[in-house]
Write a protein that holds these residues in place. Structure first.
Motif, PDB file in Angstrom:
ATOM      1  N   SER A 109      -6.513   3.788   6.277  1.00  0.00           N
ATOM      2  CA  SER A 109      -5.491   4.565   5.371  1.00  0.00           C
ATOM      3  C   SER A 109      -4.152   3.824   5.302  1.00  0.00           C
ATOM      4  CB  SER A 109      -5.842   5.753   5.198  1.00  0.00           C
ATOM      5  OG  SER A 109      -4.755   6.404   4.293  1.00  0.00           O
ATOM      6  N   TYR A 110      -3.504   4.246   6.509  1.00  0.00           N
ATOM      7  CA  TYR A 110      -2.114   4.185   6.853  1.00  0.00           C
ATOM      8  C   TYR A 110      -1.960   2.587   7.013  1.00  0.00           C
ATOM      9  CZ  TYR A 110      -1.596   9.076   7.424  1.00  0.00           C
ATOM     10  OH  TYR A 110      -1.578  10.436   7.412  1.00  0.00           O
ATOM     11  N   LEU A 112      -3.342   0.203   5.181  1.00  0.00           N
ATOM     12  CA  LEU A 112      -3.254  -0.377   4.000  1.00  0.00           C
ATOM     13  C   LEU A 112      -1.769   0.135   3.156  1.00  0.00           C
ATOM     14  CD1 LEU A 112      -6.745   0.257   2.593  1.00  0.00           C
ATOM     15  CD2 LEU A 112      -5.418  -1.798   2.903  1.00  0.00           C
ATOM     16  N   GLN A 113      -1.394   1.483   3.605  1.00  0.00           N
ATOM     17  CA  GLN A 113      -0.098   2.011   2.906  1.00  0.00           C
ATOM     18  C   GLN A 113       1.145   1.160   3.634  1.00  0.00           C
ATOM     19  OE1 GLN A 113       0.723   6.181   2.652  1.00  0.00           O
ATOM     20  NE2 GLN A 113      -1.550   6.719   3.482  1.00  0.00           N
ATOM     21  N   LEU A 114       0.856   0.919   4.864  1.00  0.00           N
ATOM     22  CA  LEU A 114       2.207   0.157   5.446  1.00  0.00           C
ATOM     23  C   LEU A 114       2.125  -1.203   5.003  1.00  0.00           C
ATOM     24  CD1 LEU A 114       1.963   1.807   8.962  1.00  0.00           C
ATOM     25  CD2 LEU A 114       3.482   2.151   7.309  1.00  0.00           C
ATOM     26  N   LEU A 115       0.905  -1.961   4.851  1.00  0.00           N
ATOM     27  CA  LEU A 115       1.019  -3.303   4.569  1.00  0.00           C
ATOM     28  C   LEU A 115       1.535  -3.500   3.131  1.00  0.00           C
ATOM     29  CD1 LEU A 115      -2.323  -4.719   6.006  1.00  0.00           C
ATOM     30  CD2 LEU A 115      -0.230  -5.674   6.236  1.00  0.00           C
ATOM     31  N   THR A 116       1.360  -2.481   2.260  1.00  0.00           N
ATOM     32  CA  THR A 116       1.635  -2.572   0.817  1.00  0.00           C
ATOM     33  C   THR A 116       3.161  -2.235   0.731  1.00  0.00           C
ATOM     34  OG1 THR A 116      -0.632  -1.986   0.182  1.00  0.00           O
ATOM     35  CG2 THR A 116       1.118  -1.689  -1.488  1.00  0.00           C
ATOM     36  N   LEU A 117       3.599  -1.263   1.605  1.00  0.00           N
ATOM     37  CA  LEU A 117       4.677  -0.899   1.497  1.00  0.00           C
ATOM     38  C   LEU A 117       5.878  -1.939   1.940  1.00  0.00           C
ATOM     39  CD1 LEU A 117       6.867   1.618   1.104  1.00  0.00           C
ATOM     40  CD2 LEU A 117       6.502   2.184   3.405  1.00  0.00           C
ATOM     41  N   PHE A 118       5.463  -2.469   3.153  1.00  0.00           N
ATOM     42  CA  PHE A 118       6.490  -3.582   3.704  1.00  0.00           C
ATOM     43  C   PHE A 118       6.172  -4.874   2.927  1.00  0.00           C
ATOM     44  CE2 PHE A 118       6.093  -0.539   7.148  1.00  0.00           C
ATOM     45  CZ  PHE A 118       7.791  -0.258   7.309  1.00  0.00           C
ATOM     46  N   ALA A 119       5.306  -5.012   2.379  1.00  0.00           N
ATOM     47  CA  ALA A 119       5.105  -6.609   1.517  1.00  0.00           C
ATOM     48  C   ALA A 119       5.802  -6.231   0.104  1.00  0.00           C
ATOM     49  CB  ALA A 119       3.725  -6.737   0.923  1.00  0.00           C
ATOM     50  N   LEU A 120       5.860  -5.122  -0.372  1.00  0.00           N
ATOM     51  CA  LEU A 120       6.684  -5.025  -1.589  1.00  0.00           C
ATOM     52  C   LEU A 120       8.009  -4.550  -1.615  1.00  0.00           C
ATOM     53  CD1 LEU A 120       3.635  -3.185  -3.604  1.00  0.00           C
ATOM     54  CD2 LEU A 120       4.273  -5.564  -3.685  1.00  0.00           C
ATOM     55  N   ARG A 121       8.437  -4.011  -0.654  1.00  0.00           N
ATOM     56  CA  ARG A 121       9.843  -3.444  -0.533  1.00  0.00           C
ATOM     57  C   ARG A 121      10.988  -4.140  -0.882  1.00  0.00           C
ATOM     58  NH1 ARG A 121      12.234  -2.066   5.277  1.00  0.00           N
ATOM     59  NH2 ARG A 121      11.722  -4.058   6.106  1.00  0.00           N
ATOM     60  N   ARG A 122      10.640  -5.587  -0.456  1.00  0.00           N
ATOM     61  CA  ARG A 122      11.830  -6.641  -0.902  1.00  0.00           C
ATOM     62  C   ARG A 122      11.392  -7.609  -2.130  1.00  0.00           C
ATOM     63  NH1 ARG A 122      15.458  -5.616   3.313  1.00  0.00           N
ATOM     64  NH2 ARG A 122      14.326  -5.161   5.199  1.00  0.00           N
ATOM     65  N   SER A 123      10.393  -6.999  -2.718  1.00  0.00           N
ATOM     66  CA  SER A 123      10.128  -7.814  -3.955  1.00  0.00           C
ATOM     67  C   SER A 123      10.626  -7.383  -5.285  1.00  0.00           C
ATOM     68  CB  SER A 123       8.453  -7.973  -3.948  1.00  0.00           C
ATOM     69  OG  SER A 123       8.084  -6.807  -4.454  1.00  0.00           O
ATOM     70  N   ALA A 136      -2.600   2.441  -2.554  1.00  0.00           N
ATOM     71  CA  ALA A 136      -3.489   1.428  -1.612  1.00  0.00           C
ATOM     72  C   ALA A 136      -4.256   2.215  -0.346  1.00  0.00           C
ATOM     73  CB  ALA A 136      -2.421   0.284  -1.257  1.00  0.00           C
ATOM     74  N   GLY A 137      -3.381   3.322   0.102  1.00  0.00           N
ATOM     75  CA  GLY A 137      -4.027   3.822   1.155  1.00  0.00           C
ATOM     76  C   GLY A 137      -4.963   5.061   0.928  1.00  0.00           C
ATOM     77  N   ASN A 138      -4.686   5.708  -0.119  1.00  0.00           N
ATOM     78  CA  ASN A 138      -5.166   6.923  -0.451  1.00  0.00           C
ATOM     79  C   ASN A 138      -6.287   6.621  -1.606  1.00  0.00           C
ATOM     80  OD1 ASN A 138      -3.674   8.871   1.289  1.00  0.00           O
ATOM     81  ND2 ASN A 138      -1.977   8.031   0.479  1.00  0.00           N
TER      82      ASN A 138
END
Length: 185
Positions: A109-110, A112-123, A136-138
């Motif tokens: 859960s965490y 997937l959340q972190l991967l998605t968050l850090f992948a998208l935060r500068r996109s 993504a994580g929930n």
């Protein structure tokens, strides 16, 4: 709401690799059939929900919205308590196994959340990075309760129970991380 519906609808597809890796699930045909049944359930429930909402509450007032929120809270609390019941027996019978299932649930859960968050935060999707990461994580893996045969589902009940922990602890454990990750640089 759109992100929630799309994330939930994508769940059966994104969980296929995980289900395929668990030998208790059965052959690939059963995994695909279960994923299809879950997708059908999600789409049908979503359509029914929007239809009932438009028919019964076309323009809800504040009191109606608060009442619906209260009913939803009670329903979710009841469902979560029921989903977590297998943890009691696991805690008494095999606490080490329960701890491993819980660790796996938190990691998935965490992670997937972190991967998605850090992948998208500068996109270009920065404005949606938080909601997409939460989605993504929930994921509601309990949806597979309607699709998997009982003999396949039995070994997964403890994992489904453990999955509730990171889902419901996210608002308490991760808000500062989300705020820091999405703060303006």
């Amino acid at each position: 709401m759109q992100i929630l519906v799309l994330g939930t609808a994508a769940f059966p597809l994104t969980v296929l690799p995980v289900l395929a890796a668990v030998p208790q699930i059965g052959p690939a045909s059963e995994v695909l059939q279960s994923a299809g049944a879950v997708l059908f359930t999600i789409l049908g429930s979503t359509a029914l929900g929007f239809t009932l909402r438009a028919w019964l509450f076309p323009a809800p007032d504040g009191a109606q919205l608060r009442a619906l929120d209260g009913v939803s809270t009670l329903a979710f609390a009841t469902i979560v308590v029921a989903l977590m019941a297998p943890m009691n027996a696991a805690l008494r019978g095999d606490p080490a196994s329960l701890a491993l299932w819980a660790l796996l649930a938190f990691a998935l859960s965490y992670g997937l959340q972190l991967l998605t968050l850090f992948a998208l935060r500068r996109s270009a999707l920065r404005a949606l990075a938080g909601p997409l990461a939460l989605g993504a994580g929930n994921r509601n893996i309990a949806l597979f309760l309607v699709a998997l045969p009982p003999q396949t589902l039995a070994p997964l009940l403890v994992f489904i129970a453990c999955w509730q922990l990171p889902m419901y602890l996210t608002p308490f454990l991760l808000p500062r991380l989300y705020a820091k990750a999405l703060a303006h640089d």
